[in-house]
Design a protein around this motif. Structure first.
Motif, PDB file in Angstrom:
ATOM      1  N   ASP A 103       6.573 -22.754 -21.969  1.00  0.00           N
ATOM      2  CA  ASP A 103       6.668 -22.719 -23.424  1.00  0.00           C
ATOM      3  C   ASP A 103       6.678 -21.260 -23.835  1.00  0.00           C
TER       4      ASP A 103
ATOM      5  N   ASP B  13      -4.178 -20.322 -24.647  1.00  0.00           N
ATOM      6  CA  ASP B  13      -3.665 -20.669 -25.973  1.00  0.00           C
ATOM      7  C   ASP B  13      -4.640 -20.283 -27.070  1.00  0.00           C
TER       8      ASP B  13
ATOM      9  N   THR C  32       2.298 -24.278 -19.363  1.00  0.00           N
ATOM     10  CA  THR C  32       1.285 -25.322 -19.500  1.00  0.00           C
ATOM     11  C   THR C  32       1.356 -26.253 -18.298  1.00  0.00           C
ATOM     12  N   ARG C  33       0.245 -26.411 -17.629  1.00  0.00           N
ATOM     13  CA  ARG C  33       0.176 -27.349 -16.491  1.00  0.00           C
ATOM     14  C   ARG C  33      -0.523 -28.625 -16.933  1.00  0.00           C
ATOM     15  N   ARG C  34       0.121 -29.759 -16.686  1.00  0.00           N
ATOM     16  CA  ARG C  34      -0.430 -31.074 -17.025  1.00  0.00           C
ATOM     17  C   ARG C  34      -0.778 -31.796 -15.722  1.00  0.00           C
TER      18      ARG C  34
ATOM     19  N   THR D  55      -8.973 -20.272 -21.649  1.00  0.00           N
ATOM     20  CA  THR D  55      -8.030 -20.828 -22.596  1.00  0.00           C
ATOM     21  C   THR D  55      -7.074 -19.760 -23.116  1.00  0.00           C
TER      22      THR D  55
ATOM     23  N   LEU E 261      -5.310 -30.086 -19.040  1.00  0.00           N
ATOM     24  CA  LEU E 261      -4.352 -29.052 -19.405  1.00  0.00           C
ATOM     25  C   LEU E 261      -4.903 -27.698 -18.999  1.00  0.00           C
ATOM     26  N   SER E 262      -4.064 -26.877 -18.390  1.00  0.00           N
ATOM     27  CA  SER E 262      -4.427 -25.496 -18.087  1.00  0.00           C
ATOM     28  C   SER E 262      -3.218 -24.619 -18.364  1.00  0.00           C
ATOM     29  N   TYR E 263      -3.456 -23.321 -18.511  1.00  0.00           N
ATOM     30  CA  TYR E 263      -2.411 -22.427 -18.991  1.00  0.00           C
ATOM     31  C   TYR E 263      -2.340 -21.175 -18.132  1.00  0.00           C
TER      32      TYR E 263
ATOM     33  N   ASP F  17       4.401 -28.438 -14.371  1.00  0.00           N
ATOM     34  CA  ASP F  17       4.332 -27.306 -15.286  1.00  0.00           C
ATOM     35  C   ASP F  17       5.440 -27.395 -16.321  1.00  0.00           C
TER      36      ASP F  17
ATOM     37  N   PRO G 280      -0.860 -21.426 -13.721  1.00  0.00           N
ATOM     38  CA  PRO G 280      -2.245 -21.741 -14.081  1.00  0.00           C
ATOM     39  C   PRO G 280      -3.121 -21.851 -12.849  1.00  0.00           C
TER      40      PRO G 280
ATOM     41  N   ILE H 217       4.310 -18.709 -21.995  1.00  0.00           N
ATOM     42  CA  ILE H 217       3.122 -19.433 -21.561  1.00  0.00           C
ATOM     43  C   ILE H 217       3.554 -20.655 -20.761  1.00  0.00           C
TER      44      ILE H 217
END
Length: 455
Positions: free
Chosen positions: A273, A22, A278-280, A20, A295-297, A270, A304, A276
């Motif tokens: 942000d 974040d 963020t992959r959804r 994680t 969610l992965s970062y 992706d 990610p 960073i």
């Protein structure tokens, strides 16, 4: 478990899971430490750095004066140490090493035993980190302190919103208007990153074109609603309270029983942000009929680690997170090998998608969009963009402005060729954002029936 910086003088921090990113950044005590950690979250910033296992890392970080700062972290034991003299804790060196672990970045040194200075520190700290009852009590105290800081930030934000409305929204579009960034920084200091993100979003509304005062007032009202919900958190029902905690920016762990199913990957995209990514990833359970969001970062420009191609079907367990309508989940154990399917999931009409989004808003008023599958819709131009029109009932949804500039829109139009097709996407107050599509069954094209990624 207590994570401390610089021996006995550090401020305790909570446990950090390697996956994680974040959560690592939320540990930063201030924006300066956060920026320093991001800058040091690359292997090129370290020498003699190495790791042992998934949660231990150490390294030397050269300073501007030639000093080599010794830093070590034990994320499994939730401890850290650094020889720098930074007043804030954790320092940027500790955050940088934790980001390397979170991104699973390579280390300059191969895995192995730590150097003597790091080995000695780990030997001294690990017995202390294993005190279960004391660790839980310390974690509760840390959570209470953070809640106090968030409450202070929410109260300050309420006052600033009141001052803005009292002075009039017309001043908010001045080029020198600095309330947003200043207020966002204050929310970061209050350890409420969710509030900070929403405040920054307000800064772009004044430049969004005609009608911006109405949109700004709407967003201010939603922010006020979130503030009020946090300040009255103890009076909210459990699921809504969990949603408020998540929206404010507090991290949570998956809870409840795992759901095993054959999960079809509907979409993956992706969203950068800052520094960073963020992959959804959207999944659909064939037997449970539920939709899940993974969610992965990735840090420092790295993609990610989790990647699941569209149309892949995996036999796996997922565990849901609390709040947020139960969409977000964590991918657990997988069984067997993934396969590929061309069959689209079941769907409904545009009216069904809007109704589902409306129902979801009752549980999460700050929800921007809700997943939906539209069956038998035709993309067609409209007076201000594009829309998806139901072939059977004529109901229509405008395509979200964010999708109008993406190549995926033209893929969708070409795939349809004027015929109805199935589209998966996110339906919200800005319209429908198409993320994947299945071609018309009657098409003779080689891609007919296969999912096409649009994001």
């Amino acid at each position: 478990m207590v994570l401390s910086h610089g021996g006995e003088s550090g401020r305790p921090m909570g446990p950090v899971e390697r996956r994680t990113v974040d959560r690592v950044l939320e540990l930063a005590p201030d924006e300066a430490s956060r920026a320093s950690g991001r800058a040091l979250g690359a292997e090129s910033a370290w020498s003699e750095a190495g790791r042992a296992g998934p949660g231990m890392a150490w390294g030397l970080c050269p300073g501007t004066d030639g000093t080599q700062y010794r830093t070590a972290v034990d994320a499994n034991g939730s401890s850290s140490t650094c020889s720098c003299s930074a007043g804030a804790s954790p320092c940027g060196h500790v955050l940088g090493l934790l980001l390397l672990l979170a991104a699973d970045a390579p280390m300059p040194s191969p895995p192995g035993d730590p150097p003597p200075w790091a080995a000695q520190w780990l030997a001294e700290r690990r017995p202390e980190a294993s005190g279960g009852a004391a660790s839980r009590a310390a974690a509760a105290r840390r959570a209470a302190r953070r809640a106090e800081r968030v409450t202070g930030g929410a109260q300050e934000l309420e006052q600033r919103l009141a001052d803005l409305l009292r002075g009039g929204l017309a001043t908010a579009d001045r080029p020198d208007y600095g309330l947003w960034e200043e207020t966002a920084a204050r929310m970061v200091d209050a350890q409420a990153p969710g509030l900070a993100h929403r405040v920054r979003d307000l800064g772009s509304v004044a430049a969004s074109g005609p009608g911006w005062p109405v949109r700004l007032l709407e967003q201010c009202a939603l922010l006020h609603l979130l503030d009020s919900a946090w300040l009255g958190l103890d009076r909210l029902p459990g699921p809504l309270a969990a949603t408020v905690r998540t929206r404010v920016g507090l991290t949570a762990s998956p809870e409840g029983p795992a759901v095993r199913d054959r999960w079809t990957v509907l979409a993956q995209y992706d969203a950068p942000d800052g520094r960073i990514v963020t992959r959804r990833i959207w999944l659909y359970g064939e037997e449970s009929g539920r939709t899940a969001l993974l969610l992965s970062y990735g840090a420092q420009g790295r993609a990610p680690a989790l990647a699941l191609p569209v149309s892949t079907v995996i036999d796996a367990e997922v565990r849901p997170y609390p709040g947020g309508g139960g969409l977000r989940a964590e991918l657990g154990q997988r069984f067997g090998e993934p396969v590929v399917t061309a069959a689209p999931p079941p769907g409904g009409t545009a009216a069904d998608a809007v109704a589902a989004y409306g129902d979801a808003l009752r549980d999460d008023p700050w929800l921007d969009a809700w997943p939906a599958v539209l069956r038998d819709v035709i993309p067609a131009p409209s007076s201000d963009g594009w829309q998806l029109i139901g072939a059977a009932d004529g109901s229509a949804l405008p395509v979200a402005p964010s999708a109008l500039s993406r190549p995926g829109l033209w893929k969708l139009v070409a795939l349809a060729g004027g015929s109805p097709l199935t589209v998966f996407g996110e339906c919200g107050h800005r319209g429908f954002d198409p993320l994947a599509a299945w071609g018309p069954e009657s098409s003779d094209d080689v891609g007919a029936g296969a999912a096409v990624a649009l994001a």
